[in-house]
Motif scaffolding. Structure first.
Motif, PDB file in Angstrom:
ATOM      1  N   GLY A 267       0.783  -1.232   0.000  1.00 23.01           N
ATOM      2  CA  GLY A 267       0.000   0.000   0.000  1.00 23.01           C
ATOM      3  C   GLY A 267       0.809   1.274   0.000  1.00 23.01           C
ATOM      4  O   GLY A 267       0.268   2.357   0.260  1.00 23.01           O
ATOM      5  N   HIS A 269       2.747   4.527  -1.492  1.00 16.74           N
ATOM      6  CA  HIS A 269       2.490   5.477  -2.583  1.00 16.74           C
ATOM      7  C   HIS A 269       1.019   5.511  -2.998  1.00 16.74           C
ATOM      8  O   HIS A 269       0.694   6.055  -4.048  1.00 16.74           O
ATOM      9  CB  HIS A 269       3.353   5.153  -3.810  1.00 16.74           C
ATOM     10  CG  HIS A 269       4.797   4.897  -3.490  1.00 16.74           C
ATOM     11  ND1 HIS A 269       5.626   5.872  -2.997  1.00 16.74           N
ATOM     12  CD2 HIS A 269       5.541   3.756  -3.562  1.00 16.74           C
ATOM     13  CE1 HIS A 269       6.831   5.362  -2.798  1.00 16.74           C
ATOM     14  NE2 HIS A 269       6.807   4.083  -3.124  1.00 16.74           N
ATOM     15  N   ARG A 270       0.134   4.917  -2.198  1.00 15.02           N
ATOM     16  CA  ARG A 270      -1.291   4.945  -2.516  1.00 15.02           C
ATOM     17  C   ARG A 270      -2.001   5.810  -1.472  1.00 15.02           C
ATOM     18  O   ARG A 270      -2.002   5.475  -0.286  1.00 15.02           O
ATOM     19  CB  ARG A 270      -1.862   3.526  -2.503  1.00 15.02           C
ATOM     20  CG  ARG A 270      -3.287   3.444  -3.021  1.00 15.02           C
ATOM     21  CD  ARG A 270      -3.716   2.001  -3.137  1.00 15.02           C
ATOM     22  NE  ARG A 270      -3.720   1.339  -1.838  1.00 15.02           N
ATOM     23  CZ  ARG A 270      -3.655   0.023  -1.664  1.00 15.02           C
ATOM     24  NH1 ARG A 270      -3.535  -0.762  -2.723  1.00 15.02           N
ATOM     25  NH2 ARG A 270      -3.684  -0.500  -0.460  1.00 15.02           N
ATOM     26  N   THR A 288      -0.087   9.880   2.067  1.00 10.87           N
ATOM     27  CA  THR A 288       0.670   8.938   1.249  1.00 10.87           C
ATOM     28  C   THR A 288       1.907   8.522   2.027  1.00 10.87           C
ATOM     29  O   THR A 288       2.644   9.382   2.537  1.00 10.87           O
ATOM     30  CB  THR A 288       1.085   9.584  -0.087  1.00 10.87           C
ATOM     31  OG1 THR A 288      -0.082  10.087  -0.745  1.00 10.87           O
ATOM     32  CG2 THR A 288       1.761   8.573  -0.981  1.00 10.87           C
TER      33      THR A 288
END
Length: 696
Positions: A267, A269-270, A288
């Protein structure tokens, strides 16, 4: 003059340089071996010689490529030395992939570069998307020889990142303040900026001055660092040392679980949307995460963005979808109920025709009729909420309208509540349905009365207000203009802030169970919006509530007496004549309407849909004076089949009937000559009188 730090040659590099002649020696030996084999006619020696010759040539090519790379590197280093000889700004040299080859002393002191660092490491200190900046600058510099990227922020002077092509495969990066220069159109500008030179003395000061809100989080979920922008965004100067799960709460899953996944590499950079903890202000954040370091020293870096406006827009969209869905449901239910109520009340009228008040069944039939009318009123509320009710707008002077309503309102509020009125002397007329507007005022007054169980005062005031600028509140924008404002103010218990946004939703009520339907305010809302007005609620617990209604003033029009729109309910025995084509898909409604018209002397031909009606009209011997048709039917709707029928019978009169509002038919009806509208539910007298008047 500033020194440039050149990387010294390692033992491996020296050995590689000394062994650069080896491929030549191998090649000469291979040639000698082949020649010797040919002289001695030894096949094995010839094969081995050719193999050695091939390998020698390959080694020679590789050695040549290495020599070219070293020569290119020496050229880049020499050019870098010449270009940065007197430069007092941070400068570093990279290959096309961004790997740092050399940097000047200023860059060395500022960035403390490690052997594996690249331009991404340094760019990541200043911009949110360093790889995008690197790719963009490389593309421009390799194509045009030079690329400039301006870093422009409001809290620090403008700085410039200049990338210059060095040789065929090198890039020189320089960071420096603009010092008053003006950016050209070719230079890209973003909302970041480098920290001031004085703040680069320590990593902590540098992190604190970054232009993006950032947090550093350890493996326990504790916030180790928070830069200035993050502290300002969170409005918490003591956020360092707190657990992230105590500062924010997840909207979909627990924060601890989200952090655990991030440390395990899932998860990253999301963006994840979270909400500030309940004891803080209303704030949504888009966070982020990325990893920093490895092993036990790994930390998470969190980049924060304010997502409150985004979540507000999302909530507005969801709310509008919900209200639209409920409105469609209410409109559909009301339409079907109107058909049923038309049949019930209509057949009651038929039975009452054969009975007088001395008949033992007369009282029961009257009760059925009265309850059917009450049900019709409730259905009207549903239609009002869905904005599909039948409105008869006219010019109104609210002083006269409220004066006529005073007696009824005084009876509604009782003896404990005192009702007062105040009017603007220069009050302007509005355009609205008088009956529906009275319903709105009565609903608001009844709610005000119920909010004051011990009694009190209800003030109803009107005034003219001019809006020079758009008036924005409660997710609504009232355009500039002259408005007549009606305010209903009470001294009741008030409404809590969390319930105010839900006041106008259907079936939502602040009253106890069994004391309210939750339709009063939603009905008022629907009527006001369908009229083109606006309604707002203000309340303070323990002080009272004020409802404000905004209607556009009609400055250039004069009020006139309202036309009588309702047919008399008294039973008429006037005889009619003429041939009626009755088209209605609901059998009970069709049966009642046909009997009612025949009782009044009309000749009636029945059809259950538009297709059957057109088929009947193909008979040239069939004489029809008027079409009475439902609007909404399976297959051809009312207006569609009537248009086709009028081609061959252009002088035929038309009566449209529907459980929906006339508003939905207005444009269509305007294109059909000699047509009028009769809303459902209608009584026997309303139907027969409407048909007779249309024929007469």
């Amino acid at each position: 003059m500033t020194d440039v730090s050149f990387p010294p040659l390692s033992l491996g590099q020296t050995a590689a340089t000394l062994s650069a002649r080896a491929p030549v020696i191998w090649l000469l030996a291979a040639i000698a071996s082949v020649a010797g084999g040919m002289v001695s006619a030894n096949p094995l020696q010839i094969i081995l010689g050719f193999t050695a010759l091939t390998l020698g040539m390959l080694a020679l090519l590789l050695s040549g490529a290495a020599l070219l790379r070293r020569r290119a590197l020496r050229e880049r280093l020499s050019a870098f030395h010449d270009l940065t000889l007197n430069d007092d700004q941070p400068v570093f040299l990279t290959d096309l992939d961004g790997r740092i080859e050399v940097q000047n002393a200023v860059a060395e002191s500022l960035f403390a570069r490690q052997p594996d660092d690249s331009a991404l490491t340094i760019l990541g200190l200043y911009v949110a998307a360093p790889r995008d900046v690197l790719v963009m600058m490389r593309r421009i510099a390799m194509g045009e020889g030079r690329a400039v990227h301006a870093l422009n922020g409001s809290s620090c002077p403008t700085l410039r990142l200049v990338v210059t092509k060095v040789g065929s495969d090198g890039l020189m990066w320089r960071l420096a303040p603009v010092a008053g220069e003006t950016m050209t159109e070719a230079e890209t500008i973003d909302d970041s900026c480098l920290p001031e030179r004085g703040s680069l003395d320590s990593v902590e000061a540098y992190f604190d001055s970054l232009p993006v809100p950032m947090l550093q989080i350890d493996r326990t979920g504790m916030i180790e660092k928070a830069n200035r922008r993050a502290r300002n965004l969170l409005e918490d100067t003591e956020v360092v040392g707190q657990g992230l799960s105590s500062v924010v709460e997840g909207l979909g899953r627990p924060v601890r679980e989200w952090l655990r996944d991030a440390f395990e590499g899932r998860g990253l950079h999301r963006p994840e949307v979270v909400r500030l903890a309940p004891d803080h202000r209303e704030l949504y954040l888009q966070i982020t995460l990325d990893q920093l370091g490895t092993g036990d020293d790994m930390r998470l870096v969190a980049i924060l963005n304010d997502a409150t406006e985004l979540k507000t827009l999302e909530a507005q969209f969801v709310q509008s979808q919900k209200m639209q869905a409920i409105g469609q449901l209410a409109g559909g239910v009301a339409h079907d109920f109107n058909n049923l109520l038309t049949a019930i009340s209509g057949h009651c009228d038929l039975l009452l025709l054969r009975r007088d008040e001395f008949d033992p069944d007369f009282a029961d039939l009257e009760q059925i009729n009265q309850n059917a009318n009450r049900a019709a009123s409730l259905v009207g509320q549903l239609l009002a909420f869905s904005r599909k009710q039948n409105l008869r707008p006219e010019l109104l002077d609210l002083r006269h309208s409220l004066a006529e309503l005073t007696h009824l309102l005084n009876r509604l509020v009782g003896e404990k509540v005192h009702l007062t009125f105040s009017h603007d002397p220069a009050l302007l007329p509005i355009r609205a349905d008088k009956r529906q507007l009275e319903q709105v005022i009565m609903n608001l007054v009844v709610n005000a009365r119920d909010a004051m169980p011990g009694g009190g005062q209800i003030e109803i005031g009107t005034q003219v207000e001019t809006l020079e600028q758009p008036y924005i509140r409660d997710r609504v924008e009232v355009p500039p203009g002259v408005y007549v404002v009606v305010r209903v103010k009470d001294q009741g218990v008030g409404i809590t802030a969390d319930k105010l946004p839900k006041l106008f939703e259907p079936f939502f009520t602040t009253k106890k169970t069994g004391e309210g339907t939750g339709l009063g305010l939603s009905t008022a809302y629907g009527i006001v919006k369908q009229t083109g007005g606006f309604i707002f609620a203000d309340s303070e617990v323990g002080v009272g509530s004020t409802f404000s209604l905004y209607f556009l003033a009609r400055k250039d029009e004069k009020c006139r007496a309202a036309a009588v729109t309702q047919q008399p309910e008294s039973v008429s025995h006037a005889r009619g004549n003429g041939a009626v084509l009755l088209v209605e898909d609901e059998a009970p409604v069709r049966a009642f309407a046909a009997r009612a018209l025949r009782l009044r002397g009309f000749t009636v031909v029945e059809a259950e849909n538009g297709e059957q009606a057109l088929e009947l009209l193909q008979d040239p011997t069939l004489s029809v004076d008027i079409f009475v048709t439902d609007v909404i039917m399976p297959g051809l709707d009312g207006p569609s089949w009537v248009r086709q029928a009028l081609v061959g019978r252009p002088d035929t009169k038309v009566v449209f009937v529907s459980g929906y509002s006339e508003e939905s038919l207005t444009e269509t009806q305007a294109s059909i000559p000699n047509s009028i509208f009769l809303p459902k539910p209608f009584s026997l007298t309303q139907l027969t009188t409407t048909v007779q008047n249309q024929l007469g």
